[in-house]
Design an enzyme around this catalytic site. Structure first.
Site, PDB file in Angstrom:
ATOM      1  N   ASP A  27     -46.056 -31.890  18.523  1.00  0.00           N
ATOM      2  CA  ASP A  27     -46.463 -31.800  17.708  1.00  0.00           C
ATOM      3  C   ASP A  27     -47.211 -32.796  16.550  1.00  0.00           C
ATOM      4  O   ASP A  27     -47.606 -33.899  16.575  1.00  0.00           O
ATOM      5  CB  ASP A  27     -44.888 -31.057  16.585  1.00  0.00           C
ATOM      6  CG  ASP A  27     -46.003 -30.275  15.758  1.00  0.00           C
ATOM      7  OD1 ASP A  27     -46.523 -29.463  16.155  1.00  0.00           O
ATOM      8  OD2 ASP A  27     -45.306 -30.099  14.596  1.00  0.00           O
ATOM      9  N   GLY A  81     -60.295 -29.831  16.051  1.00  0.00           N
ATOM     10  CA  GLY A  81     -59.168 -29.425  14.735  1.00  0.00           C
ATOM     11  C   GLY A  81     -60.337 -30.615  13.665  1.00  0.00           C
ATOM     12  O   GLY A  81     -61.162 -29.660  13.553  1.00  0.00           O
TER      13      GLY A  81
END
Ligand code: ITT
Length: 191
Positions: free
Chosen positions: A69, A148
C-alpha cells in the site's frame, strides 16, 4: 526455475515496477494473473491495508503473498491524501493530480513524501517493510513516465519529476524500490 510470489494488486503499473525490482529472484504474479478482484481496502493505515491485501492473496492462492500500500503525504495539506491517495480527490489519476495542484496553489511549503508499506504473509506470520521517498510537489505536471502522482513529484536531491525518469532510475530511489529491497535483504538473511 524462480520461486513464485504473489503481489496482491491489480495495478499493472505497480506490477511492472515490482517485476523490474524482484525479477531476477522471483516469478512475480498479480491478482490479474488469477482473475481475482482486489480486496476492499478498509484499513485506516498503509500497514493495515497492506496486511489485508497480503492475507487475501495468500487465502486465495496459497502462495507467499505481498500486500503493498502506497500513499502521498503532503505536509501543507496536513499530510493528506496519505492513506486515501487513491480516492481522496475522487477522480482518475490525471484529475487527482489537477486537484492536488489546485489545493497547493500559492503554497510555499511544498514538502511531500511517498510512503510504501509491504506486508509479507506465508500463512504463518506477517512481516512489514517500509520505504519512504522525500521530495516536493511541483507547480505543474512534468513528464510522461511512471503513473499516479509521479508527474507532480520531484524527489529530494533531484531536479526532475519521477515521471521524467526512466523506470530503472525511479526504482533505484523510490519508496517502492526501497521497501522491496529491504524485503529482499531480509529474505537473503533468512535463507
Ligand atoms: P492496489 O490497491 O491494487 O495495490 P492501488 O492503485 O489502489 O492498487 P494504492 O492504494 O497503493 O494502489 O495507491 C494509492 C494511490 O497512490 C493511487 O492513486 C496510485 O495511483 C498512487 N500511487 C501509488 N504508487 C505510486 C507511485 O509509485 N507513484 C505515483 N503515484 C503512486
Amino acid at each position: 526455475m524462480h520461486p513464485r510470489i504473489l503481489v496482491a494488486t491489480s495495478n499493472l503499473h505497480k506490477v511492472r515496477e515490482i517485476r523490474e525490482i524482484l525479477g531476477p529472484c522471483f516469478k512475480v504474479l498479480s491478482l490479474v494473473d488469477f482473475g481475482l478482484p482486489s480486496p476492499e481496502e478498509t484499513g485506516d493505515s498503509l500497514k493495515e491495508n497492506a496486511r489485508i491485501k497480503a492475507e487475501y492473496g495468500w487465502r486465495k492462492t496459497g502462495l507467499m503473498s505481498i500486500g503493498e500500500d502506497t500513499g502521498l503525504f503532503v505536509k501543507a495539506l496536513k499530510w493528506a491524501p496519505g492513506v486515501y491517495s487513491a480516492r481522496f480527490f475522487g477522480g482518475d489519476a490525471k484529475e487527482n493530480r489537477k486537484r492536488l495542484l489546485y489545493l497547493m496553489e500559492g503554497e510555499r511549503d511544498r514538502y511531500a513524501e511517498f510512503r510504501t508499506v509491504l506486508a509479507v504473509y506465508d500463512g504463518k506470520s506477517v512481516r512489514y517493510f517500509e520505504g519512504i521517498l522525500p521530495g516536493w510537489i511541483t507547480l505543474k505536471e512534468r513528464g510522461r513516465g511512471g503513473f499516479g502522482y509521479d508527474p507532480i513529484f520531484i524527489p529530494e536531491g533531484h531536479t526532475i519529476t519521477l515521471a521524467e525518469m526512466e523506470s530503472f532510475q525511479k526504482n533505484a530511489i523510490s519508496h517502492r524500490g526501497r521497501a522491496f529491497r529491504k524485503f529482499l535483504k531480509w529474505l537473503v538473511k533468512k535463507l
